[in-house]
Design a protein around this motif. Structure first.
Motif, PDB file in Angstrom:
ATOM      1  N   GLY A  69       0.714  -1.319   0.021  1.00 16.67           N
ATOM      2  CA  GLY A  69      -0.007   0.220   0.051  1.00 16.67           C
ATOM      3  C   GLY A  69       0.634   1.253  -0.104  1.00 16.67           C
ATOM      4  N   GLN A  70       2.092   1.180  -0.136  1.00 12.61           N
ATOM      5  CA  GLN A  70       2.999   2.133   0.046  1.00 12.61           C
ATOM      6  C   GLN A  70       3.780   2.411  -1.535  1.00 12.61           C
ATOM      7  N   ASN A  71       3.851   3.777  -1.596  1.00 12.32           N
ATOM      8  CA  ASN A  71       4.303   4.139  -2.853  1.00 12.32           C
ATOM      9  C   ASN A  71       5.945   3.649  -2.932  1.00 12.32           C
ATOM     10  N   PHE A  72       6.233   2.995  -3.821  1.00  9.53           N
ATOM     11  CA  PHE A  72       7.585   2.461  -4.082  1.00  9.53           C
ATOM     12  C   PHE A  72       8.378   2.656  -5.533  1.00  9.53           C
ATOM     13  N   GLU A  73       9.369   3.180  -5.776  1.00 10.37           N
ATOM     14  CA  GLU A  73       9.887   3.432  -7.039  1.00 10.37           C
ATOM     15  C   GLU A  73      11.104   2.543  -7.292  1.00 10.37           C
ATOM     16  N   PRO A  74      10.853   1.315  -7.921  1.00 12.09           N
ATOM     17  CA  PRO A  74      12.132   0.238  -8.024  1.00 12.09           C
ATOM     18  C   PRO A  74      13.376   0.950  -8.383  1.00 12.09           C
ATOM     19  N   TYR A  75      13.261   1.763  -9.526  1.00 12.51           N
ATOM     20  CA  TYR A  75      14.408   2.192 -10.402  1.00 12.51           C
ATOM     21  C   TYR A  75      15.318   3.304  -9.488  1.00 12.51           C
TER      22      TYR A  75
END
Length: 212
Positions: A62-68
């Motif tokens: 549910g939490q925003n995540f930016e893999p890059y």
């Protein structure tokens, strides 16, 4: 839980992935299938942070995540590459302990102990001091899995895990993946092998070539 919302990826003027939505539930196995050139590996590279997406959002629990851009990405999403990508100049043990000591800041002793536990679990304890070239393809793959697991990821991804192996090893790969599932590991598997995908998957996701 990992969620992809409206993910779009382009290479130049070509749109490979357009407004893709996908949910991977905790402890489940998702198989991503589709014809060559449809974008399976590109999608996996976006999920693992090897490619930057052009639009959309990733959520982990549910939490925003930016893999890059996430510096600790390997401790959230691990990846086992198609050709394993082991460091040829390092022993099996060194391959597994390198990232935990550098990224997770584990002590050398802690990293070694955990690596040996993983090697024992994967029937590789006798190969800790060997180099990748001394191992079979199946053994190299298990080292690559151990290396990914050493980072304690929430999700473990595989790119074509049966393609570089002799066909009679497919059942061994299935057993390994199902064993990790029994331990609660969430897994995403890109494969062209439909029978393999059907045998292991809780969910199947088919990628079709984008017509844009």
């Amino acid at each position: 839980m990992l969620e992809l919302k409206n993910i779009t990826k382009r290479f130049g003027d070509r749109t490979i992935i357009k407004d893709l939505n996908l949910t991977v539930r905790d402890g489940e196995i998702l198989s991503i299938v589709g014809p060559s050139g449809a974008g399976k590996t590109t999608l996996l590279r976006c999920i693992t942070g090897l490619e930057r997406v052009d639009g959309g959002q990733f959520l982990v629990d549910g939490q925003n995540f930016e893999p890059y851009t996430n510096r600790a990405n390997e401790s959230v999403i691990g990846v086992v590459f198609q050709n394993f990508e082991l460091f040829p100049n390092l022993t099996v043990l060194q391959n597994i302990t390198l990232a935990p000591t550098l990224v997770l800041k584990q002590s050398a002793e802690t990293a070694k102990q955990q690596a040996l536990e993983l090697l024992t679990r994967l029937d590789l304890a006798d190969h800790a001091n060997q180099y990748p070239f001394e191992l079979s393809g199946g053994q190299q793959q298990r080292v690559a899995i151990a290396r990914a697991l050493a980072m304690k990821p929430n999700v473990l991804c595989y790119d074509e895990p049966t393609s570089a192996l002799d066909p009679n090893l497919r059942q061994e790969v299935e057993k390994l993946i199902m064993g990790l599932k029994a331990d609660g590991m969430t897994q995403i598997i890109v494969t062209h092998d439909l029978t393999f995908a059907e045998n292991i998957a809780d969910e199947m996701f088919r990628v079709e070539p984008n017509q844009d």
